[in-house]
Design an enzyme around this catalytic site. Structure first.
Site, PDB file in Angstrom:
ATOM      1  N   TRP A 334      85.739  39.496  57.029  1.00  0.00           N
ATOM      2  CA  TRP A 334      85.568  38.062  56.784  1.00  0.00           C
ATOM      3  C   TRP A 334      86.569  37.574  55.741  1.00  0.00           C
ATOM      4  O   TRP A 334      87.092  36.461  55.841  1.00  0.00           O
ATOM      5  CB  TRP A 334      84.154  37.773  56.293  1.00  0.00           C
ATOM      6  CG  TRP A 334      83.913  36.327  55.953  1.00  0.00           C
ATOM      7  CD1 TRP A 334      83.503  35.329  56.790  1.00  0.00           C
ATOM      8  CD2 TRP A 334      84.082  35.700  54.666  1.00  0.00           C
ATOM      9  NE1 TRP A 334      83.409  34.131  56.112  1.00  0.00           N
ATOM     10  CE2 TRP A 334      83.751  34.331  54.810  1.00  0.00           C
ATOM     11  CE3 TRP A 334      84.473  36.163  53.412  1.00  0.00           C
ATOM     12  CZ2 TRP A 334      83.809  33.434  53.751  1.00  0.00           C
ATOM     13  CZ3 TRP A 334      84.531  35.270  52.362  1.00  0.00           C
ATOM     14  CH2 TRP A 334      84.200  33.919  52.539  1.00  0.00           C
ATOM     15  N   HIS A 335      86.853  38.417  54.745  1.00  0.00           N
ATOM     16  CA  HIS A 335      87.735  37.991  53.663  1.00  0.00           C
ATOM     17  C   HIS A 335      89.180  37.836  54.105  1.00  0.00           C
ATOM     18  O   HIS A 335      89.921  37.063  53.492  1.00  0.00           O
ATOM     19  CB  HIS A 335      87.653  38.985  52.496  1.00  0.00           C
ATOM     20  CG  HIS A 335      86.493  38.724  51.586  1.00  0.00           C
ATOM     21  ND1 HIS A 335      85.230  39.209  51.837  1.00  0.00           N
ATOM     22  CD2 HIS A 335      86.388  38.008  50.429  1.00  0.00           C
ATOM     23  CE1 HIS A 335      84.407  38.811  50.878  1.00  0.00           C
ATOM     24  NE2 HIS A 335      85.085  38.087  50.020  1.00  0.00           N
ATOM     25  N   GLY A 336      89.606  38.562  55.109  1.00  0.00           N
ATOM     26  CA  GLY A 336      90.989  38.405  55.515  1.00  0.00           C
ATOM     27  C   GLY A 336      91.380  39.286  56.677  1.00  0.00           C
ATOM     28  O   GLY A 336      90.753  40.326  56.920  1.00  0.00           O
TER      29      GLY A 336
END
Length: 486
Positions: A334-336
């Site tokens: 989700w973060h990257g």
């Protein structure tokens, strides 16, 4: 538009707040909605249509899901198995369709480049493709849309007023970088909320504290971290490597918690009460505790909408460990859209699972001072190394950097010593940053409501902080928000 910009602080926010307070209560939601759309379109005009598409699709599908759910309930009472099955299947299909739309849009804009690059690498192809640019804040507002549709699926009441749903998804205080507010936490506040002198006063103070954390601490150490991480990972001494890791550890906390403080403060100014997003995570004594304190709204979202639906801890220990692994891999992804973030998620998940296996994941106030110190030291070591994974441009750089931190590789001679990276300002700011990793500012705000003298002192401090922060905003060209990337 950045919260930490002169345009926002001294033009946009006062204008919106004054109009909001002057108009009748019945049209305040419309003022906020229009302001939120202007706020987003300010820097992302071409992507405004994407957010409006998400709003419209979830509005329509939620109504149909609620209708199918009510039909299912009526058919159960009539004991009609065929009609009940059709209603239930229709409800499920509508939910799946909504998830496909929301996640499809998110995956296309956020992960298209990642998948194509890895396909080229895996199959040794050289397929050219147009790089997709990610709309700012898409990870946050799509997750809010998903929480809304799942809440309706689980029995919530669909919002029949599309403008209220649009306000929930686009509300500018937490639109770009959270906190991720679930629909059931905000629905009643959208219908009815109170604005008073106390809520406005608290909101302004909370916003100033967040702005100060961002401008006076995060940006200071962000420049130190950027100087170090811009060099080859083996081109400096282990001491400098630790300085870079610690600087980024300070930067990311004060940057993101500062943004969350500003968002919560802005919400309070307009009568909203957003959930806390940080609870002083750097005082944690386990990685499990760290994740109960760090980015709380995201952890809560994954718990309610992923961890529990896939079984949680209800299907035995082994399945619990698998579920935790899935959640942390998803958190990292989700973060990257790089392998760094996936490995970072796996790194955190590994320690959470190990702590659960050895039963050290629970808060225990009876621990001895020595045991608490050892656990705290262990926790700091784990998340500092984790932030190196998070900050590095790729895994090769991260691996070399961590090895350098522990003196496991030879490093080339660096002509720059510690003073090159840390001037007087950084040395003064460091103890202040470490001090404010503790709940000092929070306690000041609580005490200011109880004691007049503390209130006066707090007001003076906030005025000074606003003046200093404004000076930095006006004079600094270094002003990124880390989580804008996500």
């Amino acid at each position: 538009m950045l919260f930490s910009s002169m345009t926002f602080i001294y033009v946009f926010l006062p204008t919106v707040a004054i109009i909001y307070l002057l108009v009748r209560k019945e049209i305040r939601n419309y003022v906020l909605l229009l302001s939120s759309l202007v706020f987003y379109a300010w820097g992302e005009t071409k992507y405004l249509a994407i957010m409006l598409l998400i709003i419209l699709s979830n509005y329509v599908l939620a109504i149909f899901i609620e209708k199918a759910r009510l039909n299912e309930s009526r058919n159960l009472q009539r004991k009609s198995k065929i009609l009940n099955y059709l209603s239930k299947q229709g409800k499920v299909n509508l939910l799946v369709l909504s998830l496909i739309i929301n996640l499809g849009i998110l995956c296309y804009f956020k992960y298209f480049n990642f998948f194509l690059e890895n396909i080229n690498e895996l199959f040794h192809t050289n397929a050219n493709f147009v790089r997709v640019l990610m709309p700012i804040g898409i990870s946050f507002y799509t997750f809010q849309a998903i929480s809304y549709i799942i809440d309706i699926y689980r029995g919530g009441v669909a919002q029949k007023d599309i403008f209220k749903l649009a306000l929930y998804i686009s509300l500018f205080p937490q639109l770009i970088a959270g906190p991720i507010v679930k629909y059931h936490e905000l629905s009643s506040q959208i219908d009815e909320r109170k604005v008073s002198f106390n809520t406005i006063s608290y909101g302004i103070k909370r916003f100033i504290i967040g702005l100060s954390k961002k401008m006076l601490i995060a940006n200071v150490f962000g420049q130190v971290a950027d100087k170090i991480f811009s060099q080859n990972a083996d081109s400096f001494s282990p001491g400098i490597a630790w300085l870079g890791a610690i600087s980024y550890t300070i930067q990311i906390y004060f940057d993101f918690s500062g943004y969350s403080d500003m968002a919560i403060g802005l919400g309070a100014i307009f009568g909203f009460k957003f959930p806390e997003n940080f609870d002083y995570p750097y005082i944690s004594k386990s990685i499990s505790e760290f994740w109960r304190r760090w980015h709380i709204s995201l952890s809560s979202w994954f718990k309610q909408y992923l961890y529990i639906p896939i079984g949680g801890n209800k299907k035995g220990k082994f399945r619990t460990y698998i579920n935790l692994g899935i959640v942390f891999l998803a958190t990292g992804f989700w973060h990257g859209a790089t392998w760094n973030f996936i490995i970072w998620g796996a790194w955190n998940g590994l320690f959470v699972i190990v702590e659960k296996v050895f039963n050290i994941n629970k808060d225990n106030k009876r621990r001895s001072f020595f045991r608490s110190f050892i656990l705290h030291f262990y926790c700091i070591l784990v998340f500092v190394i984790g932030w190196v994974l998070f900050r590095s441009p790729d895994m090769s750089y991260a691996f070399t950097y961590v090895c350098n931190m522990f003196g496991l590789i030879p490093h080339s001679h660096n002509v720059y010593n510690l003073v090159y990276y840390m001037d007087t300002l950084e040395f003064i700011t460091l103890p202040i940053a470490l001090l404010f990793c503790l709940p000092i500012a929070k306690n000041l705000l609580v005490l200011s409501d109880k004691f007049a003298i503390v209130s006066w002192v707090t007001n003076i401090i906030c005025y000074v902080l606003l003046t200093l922060s404004s000076a930095y905003v006006a004079g600094s060209t270094y002003n990124p928000f880390i989580y804008f990337r996500f």
